[in-house]
Design a protein around this motif. Structure first.
Motif, PDB file in Angstrom:
ATOM      1  N   MET A 170       0.841  -1.195   0.000  1.00  0.00           N
ATOM      2  CA  MET A 170       0.000   0.000   0.000  1.00  0.00           C
ATOM      3  C   MET A 170       0.869   1.236   0.000  1.00  0.00           C
ATOM      4  N   ALA A 171       0.386   2.276  -0.662  1.00  0.00           N
ATOM      5  CA  ALA A 171       1.060   3.571  -0.620  1.00  0.00           C
ATOM      6  C   ALA A 171       0.059   4.603  -0.130  1.00  0.00           C
ATOM      7  N   GLY A 172       0.545   5.593   0.603  1.00  0.00           N
ATOM      8  CA  GLY A 172      -0.316   6.685   1.033  1.00  0.00           C
ATOM      9  C   GLY A 172      -0.499   6.813   2.531  1.00  0.00           C
ATOM     10  N   LEU A 173      -0.105   5.811   3.310  1.00  0.00           N
ATOM     11  CA  LEU A 173      -0.231   5.914   4.764  1.00  0.00           C
ATOM     12  C   LEU A 173       0.879   6.823   5.285  1.00  0.00           C
ATOM     13  N   THR A 174       0.522   7.769   6.160  1.00  0.00           N
ATOM     14  CA  THR A 174       1.522   8.732   6.627  1.00  0.00           C
ATOM     15  C   THR A 174       2.518   8.135   7.616  1.00  0.00           C
ATOM     16  N   ALA A 175       2.064   7.324   8.538  1.00  0.00           N
ATOM     17  CA  ALA A 175       2.969   6.719   9.522  1.00  0.00           C
ATOM     18  C   ALA A 175       2.562   5.275   9.754  1.00  0.00           C
ATOM     19  N   PRO A 176       2.809   4.384   8.779  1.00  0.00           N
ATOM     20  CA  PRO A 176       2.390   2.993   8.943  1.00  0.00           C
ATOM     21  C   PRO A 176       3.226   2.283   9.994  1.00  0.00           C
ATOM     22  N   SER A 177       2.608   1.308  10.632  1.00  0.00           N
ATOM     23  CA  SER A 177       3.323   0.509  11.614  1.00  0.00           C
ATOM     24  C   SER A 177       2.761  -0.897  11.594  1.00  0.00           C
TER      25      SER A 177
END
Length: 190
Positions: free
Chosen positions: A26-33
């Protein structure tokens, strides 16, 4: 989420939707964890996260002040190394990068303590105990190994920092005949 991708053979292709069980990027998450729930806006409850054991070995990266500093390699500054470690920690569960070395709880500095089990020949007990006492090891139990004459089993607790690079010393001190296992136990006051 602005873009979804899925592996197809050896290439990655864009897709419009994904379902349960699909392995995607996925692209577009600001702070993925790791452990975050991604769902439609109607879903207000996150899935429970899996509790993992914390990393037990810590390393400090500092300025290279050796006589050969800056004469070899590229992009080896502390900032570049830190950026690389933070990037790795985003996708690698085994790494936890923090700007400080120890955990702080209620204003108290804590360090990881490990439970250590050792089986060695009796003649090596003294040298192993001396080496571990210098590394802040504390003996919990000591006795003969059942059905194995001439062998001793030691149970200790030791800070993780005391066990760094000890395996080679241990192997040398026991002439390769010793067995050592250690695992995270708890955090205690530094």
């Amino acid at each position: 989420v602005v873009k979804l991708m899925k592996k197809k053979g050896t290439t990655i292709v864009s897709i419009d939707a994904a379902g349960a069980g699909d392995i995607i990027c996925m692209a577009g998450l600001t702070a993925p964890s790791i452990g975050h729930t991604v769902a439609s806006t109607e879903v207000t409850t996150a899935l429970p996260t899996v509790e993992l054991d914390p990393p037990t070995i810590s390393m400090t990266f500092g300025v290279n002040d050796s006589p050969l500093a800056g004469r070899d390699g590229t992009h080896l500054t502390g900032g570049r190394i830190g950026d690389r470690l933070f990037a790795e920690a985003e996708t690698n569960l085994a790494i936890n990068v923090i700007p400080r070395l120890y955990k702080t709880e209620k204003g108290q500095r804590l360090e990881p303590i490990e439970e250590v089990t050792i089986e060695i020949n009796e003649e090596h007990v003294g040298v192993v105990l001396e080496a571990l006492s210098h590394r802040r090891g504390e003996v919990i139990d000591m006795g003969p190994v059942p059905r194995d004459d001439g062998r001793t089993r030691l149970s200790l607790t030791c800070p993780s920092r005391g066990l760094v690079a000890y395996r080679c010393v241990f192997s040398s001190d026991t002439r390769g005949t010793g067995f050592m296992h250690h695992a995270f136990l708890t955090y205690e006051k530094y």
